[in-house]
Design a protein around this motif. Structure first.
Motif, short mmCIF file in Angstrom:
data_model
loop_
_atom_site.label_atom_id
_atom_site.label_comp_id
_atom_site.label_asym_id
_atom_site.label_seq_id
_atom_site.Cartn_x
_atom_site.Cartn_y
_atom_site.Cartn_z
N ALA B 93 -4.17 13.29 9.99
CA ALA B 93 -3.04 13.41 9.07
C ALA B 93 -1.87 12.56 9.54
N TRP B 94 -1.56 12.63 10.84
CA TRP B 94 -0.48 11.79 11.38
C TRP B 94 -0.84 10.31 11.20
N PHE B 95 -2.09 10.02 11.48
CA PHE B 95 -2.55 8.61 11.40
C PHE B 95 -2.34 8.07 9.98
N HIS B 96 -2.63 8.89 9.00
CA HIS B 96 -2.44 8.45 7.61
C HIS B 96 -0.97 8.12 7.35
N GLN B 97 -0.10 8.94 7.94
CA GLN B 97 1.33 8.67 7.74
C GLN B 97 1.70 7.32 8.35
N TYR B 98 1.12 7.01 9.51
CA TYR B 98 1.46 5.74 10.17
C TYR B 98 0.94 4.53 9.40
N ILE B 99 -0.28 4.66 8.89
CA ILE B 99 -0.83 3.46 8.22
C ILE B 99 -0.53 3.44 6.74
N GLY B 100 -0.08 4.61 6.21
CA GLY B 100 0.15 4.72 4.77
C GLY B 100 1.11 3.66 4.27
N ASP B 101 2.22 3.53 4.99
CA ASP B 101 3.26 2.59 4.55
C ASP B 101 2.73 1.15 4.60
N GLN B 102 1.98 0.88 5.69
CA GLN B 102 1.50 -0.51 5.86
C GLN B 102 0.46 -0.89 4.81
N SER B 103 -0.39 0.06 4.46
CA SER B 103 -1.47 -0.28 3.51
C SER B 103 -1.05 -0.03 2.07
#
Lengths: 398, 371
Positions: B93-103
């Protein structure tokens, strides 16, 4: 086939459609017999042959009672053979184990091999139907019938495995009536009853199972044992009455109205009324074919007590092949004997002090319920554990 | 009361009641599917709290049906997020937050962490997703060296139900052959499972009661009769230093050794190959450990641990899978016990993963495997 399985549901739906909408009316009894045969064969084919064999034998003996003079001989022969079969399958292991226990007590080294016998599904129920049929034919209370009619009665799949123990006369009349057209009430009433039964069994009874485990444990508090005992009391009622509901509902789908088995037993005001409303088909069987032939209650005091003890010892051991079941039966016999003395000698005085009938009914209902709850401990635990649990329930034993 | 009910007659069904019941059940099915769809949203917040074949199968089907590029994060209770109370506090879930913006929300993340998921379990779980059309960009797997010394090869047998029985080498896995599917099973598979309320009954039960009802009742009964042993479960969300460890770490055992050539090891090699085949990129990370707690009780054989990790590294390289070492990534205050990170620990791992994966992508041609 067990009622609360998907395979039973599929079987029921398929046969319901075939029975009313495909099979010609005159073939319905034969089709019911065939369906019952398939139902029973699903688990143990060899046991189906056993039932079929016994059914033929009992029918032939029934015909012999109708035709020949030596009626008592044929009736006795039939009763001994059917009860003997029940005894062999259900009680051989108990007898052998008990003998081995006696050898140990007498410090003898001899041991009998304990047989591993698979008990045919529903044997306790259909054996009692055989006995009822033979005795009623002997008494002249059963009209002549065809073999198919009798076989449908015995092998009727909704009641074959766990009752209610239906009477032939009522059942056979309905076999004839069901040659008519399908009526929508069969579907609605049957379906509703099955749903109620499934709810009682799966949702209530099965959910309570974890809470009943306390009865098998040691070292719990008084309150915990009471909770476990209450849970078991509700579970066994919901389980068994739910199963009866499914049986009655399944029968209704095919137009049969089978006798009821339970009528709010825990709300009854004394033990005698409890038993008239709990597993009614069994209680009435024991009343008609054991208690009354023994003389019933209208005999001298000691004989009446003897009759109660015999009937309840038999009721106990009928429920399971272990001595604690007999203990449970005798516990109820004791309660009924006390009730008999109370009714004869004390009731009149007590009602003078408590004049309100509702208060009296409430108090005696509560007492009856708790007596039954304590009795269930004997039903579910072996003797040693039963005595331990009951003593803890009353704050004794540490 | 009975007389009252009988007299009322309101419960007696008729055609209208039957039709309304069927309609109600149909609507219920639609609601269940809508809620499930909403939960499995590709944001890494859905966790396999229900260890049941149908729920897992439903989850995998949703992953397969998702056309977005995906990151599959597979592993044991660490990846699952055992010490995170909330679903949005796990590594995926945290990982999605980190890459969400970039992707730009393009990349979807799925948590395939399961409590007690051994190496062979992970292999069979991932194998179910091995299809080129699944569009898996990354597979991330957390490896705990402890799994190599476990006696049981399969810890979550229901995962094997995802595959045809004949494709499972039961002998090798030390399992009894699965029983033949009986009529009851056939009806379940071909008739009852079409009914979503029945199919997802464990999931619905979990929504309503927090866990399957029968488990909940059993727990309540165990608690009532003082048979409960779920102290760990109750305190899993608390930091380790608030708990007693002497009993847990009694004995002279140490971690660090792995056995080569045993079935666990073979399945690790299979898993690495499968990761490579199933996705464009794959990454293994050594599970972080609570060094302070383990040192306090002297539970790590450092020499053996270094050797074991080196062997694992070399094997991962052999199969072209990137591997990073997070063993000392977290300060001890981020742990619930010796191995399970608290939510903040999960966040740090996720941040580091995002960083390392970006770096690996940047150096596609000349991949460095150690940060």
């Amino acid at each position: 086939m067990i009622f609360n399985t998907l395979i039973y549901g599929l079987f029921l739906i398929t046969f319901f459609i075939l029975y009313w909408f495909v099979i010609p009316a005159r073939w319905r009894p034969i089709s019911m017999l065939t369906a019952s045969f398939i139902f029973f064969s699903y688990h143990f084919f060899i046991h189906t042959l056993l039932i079929l064999g016994l059914t033929i034998l009992v029918y032939v003996l029934g015909q012999a009672i109708h035709r020949y003079d030596r009626k008592k001989l044929f009736m006795t022969l039939g009763v001994v053979l059917t009860l003997g079969t029940l005894a062999y399958y259900k009680y051989t292991e108990l007898v052998v184990s008990t003998l081995n226990d006696l050898f140990i007590l007498m410090e003898q080294s001899a041991r009998l091999p304990v047989p591993d016998i698979v008990v045919p599904l529903g044997i306790s129920f259909f054996t009692f139907q055989y006995v009822h049929y033979l005795v009623d034919v002997y008494r002249g209370e059963t009209p002549k019938s065809s073999f198919v009619e009798f076989a449908v009665y015995i092998m009727f799949f909704p009641t074959l495995v766990s009752g209610p123990i239906e009477r032939f006369q009522r059942f056979n009349l309905q076999t004839h009536e069901n040659l008519g057209r399908f009526r929508r009430e069969y579907l609605f009433e049957g379906f509703t009853r099955i749903m109620i039964g499934l709810f009682k069994k799966i949702v209530i009874a099965d959910s309570l199972t974890p809470f009943t485990e306390g009865l098998q444990m040691a070292g719990l508090d008084t309150v915990d044992y009471w909770i476990a005992a209450y849970a078991y009391a509700i579970k066994i009622y919901m389980d068994f009455s739910g199963y009866s509901d499914i049986a009655i509902g399944s029968a209704r789908l095919f137009g049969y109205r089978i006798m009821e088995n339970f009528n709010w037993p825990y709300l009854q005001r004394n033990l005698s009324l409890f038993w008239r409303n709990w597993h009614m088909s069994l209680t009435s069987w024991f009343r008609d074919y054991l208690y009354i032939p023994l003389g019933g209650s209208r005999v001298r005091q000691w004989k009446a007590i003897r009759n109660i003890l015999i009937v309840w010892a038999a009721t106990g051991i009928w429920h399971g092949a272990a001595w604690h079941f007999m203990g449970w039966g005798l516990f109820h016999a004791f309660g009924l004997i006390v009730l008999r003395f109370y009714t004869q000698y004390l009731a009149a005085y007590v009602t003078r002090f408590i004049r309100h009938d509702r208060v009296m009914a409430g108090l005696s209902g509560l007492l009856t319920f708790h007596y039954v709850v304590v009795g269930w401990v004997f039903f579910v635990c072996d003797f040693k554990q039963s005595l331990y649990v009951i003593s803890r329930m009353f704050g004794i034993n540490g | 009361m009975k007389r009252l009910i009988n007299r009322a007659g309101w419960w007696r069904p008729n055609l209208r009641v039957l039709l309304l019941t069927v309609l109600f059940l149909w609507i219920l099915d639609q609601i269940i599917m809508a809620v499930f769809d909403h939960q499995v949203n590709g944001e890494g917040t859905f966790r396999l709290k229900i260890e049941e074949k149908r729920v897992l199968e439903g989850y995998l089907e949703k992953i397969e049906a998702d056309p977005h590029p995906k990151v599959i994060m597979i592993g044991d209770s660490v990846m699952f997020g055992s010490a995170a109370r909330m679903d949005d506090q796990t590594i995926p879930a945290w990982f999605h937050q980190y890459i969400g913006d970039q992707s730009g929300g393009e990349m979807h993340v799925y948590n395939l962490g399961l409590r007690g998921l051994g190496i062979a379990d992970a292999y069979y779980l991932l194998k179910r997703l091995q299809k080129p059309e699944n569009n898996i960009e990354w597979i991330v797997y957390n490896i705990n060296t402890g799994w190599f010394t476990r006696e049981n090869i399969i810890n979550r047998p229901f995962i094997l139900d995802l595959h045809e029985p004949e494709s499972i080498p039961c002998n090798r896995l030390g399992l009894d052959p699965p029983p033949a599917r009986d009529a009851e099973g056939w009806i379940q598979d071909h008739i009852m499972d079409k009914w979503k309320l029945y199919h997802y009954r464990y999931l619905v039960s979990h929504w309503l009661f927090g866990k399957p009802l029968i488990q909940r009742l059993q727990d309540e009964a165990n608690q009532l009769y003082n048979q409960t042993d779920n102290e760990d479960e109750e305190h899993i969300y608390d930091p380790w230093y608030e708990k007693e460890w002497d009993q847990r770490f009694a004995g002279d055992w140490k971690i660090g050794a792995i056995y080569h050539g045993n079935t666990q090891w073979q399945y690790f090699e299979y898993l690495l190959q499968l990761m490579k085949k199933t996705s464009s990129n794959s990454l293994v990370f050594f599970t972080p450990r609570n060094g302070e707690l383990l040192e306090k009780y002297d539970k790590v054989d450092h020499q053996l641990m270094a050797k074991s990790k080196q062997t694992i590294r070399e094997t991962a390289h052999k199969y072209g899978v990137a591997i990073v070492d997070y063993e000392d990534l977290l300060a001890s205050s981020y742990f619930s016990d010796s191995i399970h990170p608290l939510p903040e620990g999960n966040r740090i791992i996720a941040e580091q993963l995002a960083h390392d994966m970006r770096r690996l992508l940047d150096h596609q041609g000349n991949r460095r495997t150690e940060p």
